[in-house]
Design a protein around this motif. Sequence first.
Motif, mmCIF file in Angstrom:
data_model
loop_
_atom_site.group_PDB
_atom_site.id
_atom_site.type_symbol
_atom_site.label_atom_id
_atom_site.label_comp_id
_atom_site.label_asym_id
_atom_site.label_seq_id
_atom_site.Cartn_x
_atom_site.Cartn_y
_atom_site.Cartn_z
ATOM 1 N N THR A 172 0.838 -1.186 0.000
ATOM 2 C CA THR A 172 0.000 0.000 0.000
ATOM 3 C C THR A 172 0.877 1.242 0.000
ATOM 4 O OG1 THR A 172 -0.125 0.069 2.417
ATOM 5 C CG2 THR A 172 -1.871 -1.130 1.269
ATOM 6 N N ILE A 173 0.292 2.342 -0.457
ATOM 7 C CA ILE A 173 1.005 3.619 -0.476
ATOM 8 C C ILE A 173 0.012 4.716 -0.157
ATOM 9 C CG2 ILE A 173 0.724 3.733 -3.002
ATOM 10 C CD1 ILE A 173 3.382 5.346 -3.047
ATOM 11 N N THR A 174 0.371 5.591 0.754
ATOM 12 C CA THR A 174 -0.514 6.687 1.115
ATOM 13 C C THR A 174 -0.323 7.861 0.166
ATOM 14 O OG1 THR A 174 1.036 7.804 2.594
ATOM 15 C CG2 THR A 174 -0.300 6.010 3.534
ATOM 16 N N ASN A 175 -1.199 8.853 0.276
ATOM 17 C CA ASN A 175 -1.062 10.026 -0.584
ATOM 18 C C ASN A 175 0.157 10.855 -0.195
ATOM 19 O OD1 ASN A 175 -2.098 10.982 1.811
ATOM 20 N ND2 ASN A 175 -3.982 11.792 0.929
ATOM 21 N N GLY A 176 0.724 10.563 0.944
ATOM 22 C CA GLY A 176 1.969 11.217 1.344
ATOM 23 C C GLY A 176 3.200 10.423 0.980
ATOM 24 N N GLY A 177 2.989 9.256 0.390
ATOM 25 C CA GLY A 177 4.117 8.456 -0.068
ATOM 26 C C GLY A 177 4.610 7.401 0.904
ATOM 27 N N ARG A 178 3.886 7.193 2.005
ATOM 28 C CA ARG A 178 4.299 6.150 2.937
ATOM 29 C C ARG A 178 3.927 4.798 2.352
ATOM 30 N NH1 ARG A 178 1.727 6.474 8.716
ATOM 31 N NH2 ARG A 178 2.667 8.543 8.535
ATOM 32 N N ILE A 179 4.887 3.887 2.329
ATOM 33 C CA ILE A 179 4.715 2.591 1.680
ATOM 34 C C ILE A 179 4.828 1.460 2.686
ATOM 35 C CG2 ILE A 179 5.757 0.975 0.039
ATOM 36 C CD1 ILE A 179 6.549 3.378 -1.664
ATOM 37 N N ASN A 180 4.008 0.446 2.472
ATOM 38 C CA ASN A 180 4.049 -0.753 3.304
ATOM 39 C C ASN A 180 4.000 -1.973 2.392
ATOM 40 O OD1 ASN A 180 3.975 -2.322 5.676
ATOM 41 N ND2 ASN A 180 1.748 -2.479 5.565
ATOM 42 N N TYR A 181 4.937 -2.894 2.602
ATOM 43 C CA TYR A 181 4.988 -4.124 1.816
ATOM 44 C C TYR A 181 4.807 -5.342 2.713
ATOM 45 C CZ TYR A 181 7.167 -1.591 -2.106
ATOM 46 O OH TYR A 181 7.434 -0.729 -3.146
ATOM 47 N N ALA A 182 4.208 -6.368 2.151
ATOM 48 C CA ALA A 182 4.240 -7.664 2.815
ATOM 49 C C ALA A 182 5.673 -8.188 2.778
ATOM 50 C CB ALA A 182 3.314 -8.648 2.105
ATOM 51 N N ASP A 183 6.070 -8.880 3.821
ATOM 52 C CA ASP A 183 7.436 -9.404 3.873
ATOM 53 C C ASP A 183 7.734 -10.306 2.676
ATOM 54 O OD1 ASP A 183 7.543 -9.797 7.499
ATOM 55 O OD2 ASP A 183 7.957 -8.076 6.220
ATOM 56 N N SER A 184 6.729 -11.012 2.211
ATOM 57 C CA SER A 184 6.940 -11.986 1.138
ATOM 58 C C SER A 184 7.270 -11.343 -0.205
ATOM 59 C CB SER A 184 5.704 -12.873 0.982
ATOM 60 O OG SER A 184 4.565 -12.084 0.685
ATOM 61 N N VAL A 185 7.017 -10.044 -0.342
ATOM 62 C CA VAL A 185 7.271 -9.383 -1.633
ATOM 63 C C VAL A 185 8.347 -8.318 -1.548
ATOM 64 C CG1 VAL A 185 4.871 -9.818 -2.295
ATOM 65 C CG2 VAL A 185 5.514 -7.563 -1.422
ATOM 66 N N LYS A 186 8.854 -8.049 -0.354
ATOM 67 C CA LYS A 186 9.875 -7.012 -0.200
ATOM 68 C C LYS A 186 11.093 -7.344 -1.053
ATOM 69 C CE LYS A 186 8.748 -5.297 4.414
ATOM 70 N NZ LYS A 186 9.142 -5.250 5.848
ATOM 71 N N GLY A 187 11.578 -6.343 -1.768
ATOM 72 C CA GLY A 187 12.735 -6.535 -2.631
ATOM 73 C C GLY A 187 12.387 -7.035 -4.014
ATOM 74 N N ARG A 188 11.166 -7.480 -4.196
ATOM 75 C CA ARG A 188 10.755 -7.986 -5.519
ATOM 76 C C ARG A 188 9.658 -7.136 -6.156
ATOM 77 N NH1 ARG A 188 8.270 -12.757 -5.971
ATOM 78 N NH2 ARG A 188 7.324 -12.675 -3.880
ATOM 79 N N PHE A 189 8.759 -6.627 -5.339
ATOM 80 C CA PHE A 189 7.640 -5.813 -5.829
ATOM 81 C C PHE A 189 7.871 -4.353 -5.492
ATOM 82 C CE2 PHE A 189 4.032 -9.228 -5.726
ATOM 83 C CZ PHE A 189 4.835 -10.104 -6.439
ATOM 84 N N SER A 190 7.317 -3.498 -6.346
ATOM 85 C CA SER A 190 7.431 -2.063 -6.111
ATOM 86 C C SER A 190 6.086 -1.408 -6.386
ATOM 87 C CB SER A 190 8.500 -1.463 -7.016
ATOM 88 O OG SER A 190 8.569 -0.069 -6.846
ATOM 89 N N VAL A 191 5.584 -0.666 -5.405
ATOM 90 C CA VAL A 191 4.317 0.043 -5.560
ATOM 91 C C VAL A 191 4.598 1.523 -5.742
ATOM 92 C CG1 VAL A 191 3.968 0.413 -3.070
ATOM 93 C CG2 VAL A 191 1.989 0.306 -4.609
ATOM 94 N N SER A 192 3.828 2.144 -6.610
ATOM 95 C CA SER A 192 3.949 3.582 -6.823
ATOM 96 C C SER A 192 2.575 4.148 -7.108
ATOM 97 C CB SER A 192 4.919 3.883 -7.975
ATOM 98 O OG SER A 192 4.457 3.299 -9.171
ATOM 99 N N ARG A 193 2.530 5.475 -7.097
ATOM 100 C CA ARG A 193 1.212 6.113 -7.205
ATOM 101 C C ARG A 193 1.338 7.451 -7.893
ATOM 102 N NH1 ARG A 193 -2.672 7.153 -1.908
ATOM 103 N NH2 ARG A 193 -4.068 8.647 -2.882
ATOM 104 N N ASP A 194 0.341 7.771 -8.712
ATOM 105 C CA ASP A 194 0.214 9.087 -9.329
ATOM 106 C C ASP A 194 -1.018 9.726 -8.724
ATOM 107 O OD1 ASP A 194 -0.334 11.300 -10.950
ATOM 108 O OD2 ASP A 194 0.501 10.330 -12.727
ATOM 109 N N ASN A 195 -0.825 10.617 -7.773
ATOM 110 C CA ASN A 195 -1.960 11.216 -7.072
ATOM 111 C C ASN A 195 -2.845 12.032 -8.005
ATOM 112 O OD1 ASN A 195 -1.289 10.168 -4.533
ATOM 113 N ND2 ASN A 195 0.076 11.866 -4.088
ATOM 114 N N ALA A 196 -2.245 12.698 -8.973
ATOM 115 C CA ALA A 196 -3.020 13.528 -9.901
ATOM 116 C C ALA A 196 -3.960 12.675 -10.746
ATOM 117 C CB ALA A 196 -2.080 14.323 -10.792
#
Length: 121
Positions: A50-74
Amino acid sequence: QVQLVESGGGLVQPGGSLGLSCAASGSIYSIYAMGWYRQAPGKQRELVATITNGGRINYADSVKGRFSVSRDNAKNTVYLQMNSLKPEDTAVYYCHALDVNTPDHRYPEVWGQGPLVTVPP
């Protein structure tokens, strides 16, 4: 009414990469957090990232280092780049939006339909 429109998903070989995107449609003032959950056959739905509108990101341990989440607020769009995929990543991936504010309504959460990601053994 707010809807989450997802794209991506499909079949990918182990070690491969795949990208998902999810756009929130409708007249939207703000969305606090957007992200992805997944549900494998016979298992409970679980957090992926997950990623907040302020850019705080949380990953499941099982995907850390392999998955990347990003967001375009606009664009009210969230992306998930999945690398080094494994068979255990096979699941339906649901887009999720938390605390969605529109001119007429506040939605505590909204779920997408979920594209299927398949990584064969």
